[in-house]
Design a protein around this motif. Sequence first.
Motif, PDB file in Angstrom:
ATOM      1  N   PRO A 189       0.728  -1.341   0.010  1.00 47.47           N
ATOM      2  CA  PRO A 189       0.022   0.072  -0.195  1.00 47.47           C
ATOM      3  C   PRO A 189       1.074   1.176  -0.057  1.00 47.47           C
ATOM      4  O   PRO A 189       0.283   2.375  -0.260  1.00 47.47           O
ATOM      5  N   SER A 190       2.214   1.078   0.480  1.00 47.95           N
ATOM      6  CA  SER A 190       2.971   2.577   0.387  1.00 47.95           C
ATOM      7  C   SER A 190       3.265   2.700  -1.224  1.00 47.95           C
ATOM      8  O   SER A 190       3.834   4.235  -1.180  1.00 47.95           O
ATOM      9  N   GLN A 191       2.938   2.034  -2.223  1.00 48.70           N
ATOM     10  CA  GLN A 191       3.505   2.247  -3.524  1.00 48.70           C
ATOM     11  C   GLN A 191       2.159   2.795  -4.314  1.00 48.70           C
ATOM     12  O   GLN A 191       1.184   2.025  -4.298  1.00 48.70           O
ATOM     13  N   PRO A 192       2.193   3.592  -5.115  1.00 46.63           N
ATOM     14  CA  PRO A 192       1.071   4.133  -6.112  1.00 46.63           C
ATOM     15  C   PRO A 192       1.098   2.943  -7.173  1.00 46.63           C
ATOM     16  O   PRO A 192      -0.254   2.779  -7.484  1.00 46.63           O
ATOM     17  N   VAL A 193       1.726   2.295  -7.456  1.00 50.76           N
ATOM     18  CA  VAL A 193       1.893   1.186  -8.435  1.00 50.76           C
ATOM     19  C   VAL A 193       2.554  -0.085  -7.713  1.00 50.76           C
ATOM     20  O   VAL A 193       3.597   0.333  -7.348  1.00 50.76           O
ATOM     21  N   ALA A 194       2.058  -1.132  -7.945  1.00 48.08           N
ATOM     22  CA  ALA A 194       3.065  -2.268  -7.290  1.00 48.08           C
ATOM     23  C   ALA A 194       2.677  -3.648  -8.200  1.00 48.08           C
ATOM     24  O   ALA A 194       1.704  -3.668  -8.827  1.00 48.08           O
ATOM     25  N   VAL A 195       3.887  -4.411  -8.241  1.00 48.58           N
ATOM     26  CA  VAL A 195       3.762  -5.651  -8.679  1.00 48.58           C
ATOM     27  C   VAL A 195       3.713  -6.820  -7.692  1.00 48.58           C
ATOM     28  O   VAL A 195       4.563  -6.658  -6.845  1.00 48.58           O
ATOM     29  N   VAL A 196       2.683  -7.528  -7.834  1.00 49.56           N
ATOM     30  CA  VAL A 196       2.119  -8.442  -6.835  1.00 49.56           C
ATOM     31  C   VAL A 196       2.082  -9.875  -7.117  1.00 49.56           C
ATOM     32  O   VAL A 196       1.365 -10.124  -8.337  1.00 49.56           O
ATOM     33  N   SER A 207       2.179 -13.051 -11.702  1.00 51.36           N
ATOM     34  CA  SER A 207       2.520 -11.494 -11.471  1.00 51.36           C
ATOM     35  C   SER A 207       1.544 -10.462 -11.906  1.00 51.36           C
ATOM     36  O   SER A 207       1.315 -10.367 -13.105  1.00 51.36           O
ATOM     37  N   TRP A 208       1.173  -9.645 -10.947  1.00 51.25           N
ATOM     38  CA  TRP A 208       0.084  -8.571 -11.418  1.00 51.25           C
ATOM     39  C   TRP A 208       0.485  -7.252 -10.981  1.00 51.25           C
ATOM     40  O   TRP A 208       1.039  -7.146 -10.008  1.00 51.25           O
ATOM     41  N   SER A 209      -0.079  -6.282 -11.915  1.00 50.49           N
ATOM     42  CA  SER A 209       0.340  -5.051 -11.801  1.00 50.49           C
ATOM     43  C   SER A 209      -0.809  -4.277 -11.275  1.00 50.49           C
ATOM     44  O   SER A 209      -2.081  -4.519 -11.702  1.00 50.49           O
ATOM     45  N   VAL A 210      -0.692  -3.767 -10.267  1.00 47.52           N
ATOM     46  CA  VAL A 210      -1.992  -3.375  -9.534  1.00 47.52           C
ATOM     47  C   VAL A 210      -1.818  -1.682  -9.153  1.00 47.52           C
ATOM     48  O   VAL A 210      -0.887  -1.547  -8.549  1.00 47.52           O
ATOM     49  N   ARG A 211      -2.879  -0.809  -9.373  1.00 47.73           N
ATOM     50  CA  ARG A 211      -2.601   0.359  -9.130  1.00 47.73           C
ATOM     51  C   ARG A 211      -4.072   1.105  -8.701  1.00 47.73           C
ATOM     52  O   ARG A 211      -5.179   0.773  -8.907  1.00 47.73           O
ATOM     53  N   ASP A 212      -3.991   2.267  -8.008  1.00 52.05           N
ATOM     54  CA  ASP A 212      -5.382   2.879  -7.779  1.00 52.05           C
ATOM     55  C   ASP A 212      -5.857   3.687  -8.792  1.00 52.05           C
ATOM     56  O   ASP A 212      -5.403   4.036  -9.870  1.00 52.05           O
ATOM     57  N   LEU A 213      -7.098   3.754  -8.554  1.00 52.85           N
ATOM     58  CA  LEU A 213      -8.013   4.664  -9.886  1.00 52.85           C
ATOM     59  C   LEU A 213      -8.678   5.939  -8.892  1.00 52.85           C
ATOM     60  O   LEU A 213      -9.134   5.527  -8.100  1.00 52.85           O
ATOM     61  N   PRO A 214      -8.633   6.859  -9.782  1.00 50.85           N
ATOM     62  CA  PRO A 214      -9.235   8.124  -9.024  1.00 50.85           C
ATOM     63  C   PRO A 214     -10.850   8.253  -9.276  1.00 50.85           C
ATOM     64  O   PRO A 214     -11.149   8.186 -10.585  1.00 50.85           O
TER      65      PRO A 214
END
Length: 270
Positions: A189-196, A207-214
Amino acid sequence: MNDVPHERHRVLVRAGRSSGHPAPDALAVLTLEEQARAFRFRQPDRGAAYAVAHATARRCLAAQLRSSPELIRFGRLPCPGCERPGHGRPTIDWPRTSWESSLSRSGPHWLFAATDGARIGVDIERLRPVDLDRLGSAVLSETEREYLAGLEPALRQRAFMRCWTRKEAIVKASGIGIEADLRRVESQPSQPVAVVEHEVAGCPTSSWSVRDLPVGSECCASLALPAQTESTSAADPDIDFGSDIGYGADVHRDAYPPPAHSSPLPIPAA
């Protein structure tokens, strides 16, 4: 030998907030089963959110598939965890297509996303007080609980929802959904975009790229895509935040256009 450059992955995203009762023009493109479900909600605004979300999904996909919204047929694959058909990954059964989609609702708020040729998952949650001790122990990893504990109390609720929506988006994309142990999905959660990393039997992606949406100040939302496919990369997807919703819904206009990146939550001091 030079590496082949990856194209930006194109993603359609629509989000909004509904009020009142289901709009007639939204109901008109739904199946009879979907219409009946929209009217079963005790709160009219939630029924309206259901109707508009599904109508918007149909209209967005129809534009890509050159079909009529009401003719699109959806289905579900069996869950890879329990093999039951009721809660697997959603599919577009007709017309035949490589497009995939994901839809989420929280109260009157809703979120839809679709992309061609890759798995996709989204989740939206209203920001509201939750029991962080009880829910945190059920869905957060030890690392995530330590992260929340290091934040100022006023930031912990949003940080929890960031973790929650990221996890939900990932397990929706993988297809396992509610069968997943969310404590094993590290949301960073500390990262705006993360690979999980999240591996599921039968899923070609781990391997997933996850990001916040506005999606405005009332909600928290996340988008998950495979970190990379043969031809595209999710590191910087081309997200189409269209506002062509209609159906009497209020678009989350403070979410358009999206910021260049989401602001990360602070990293607690060691």
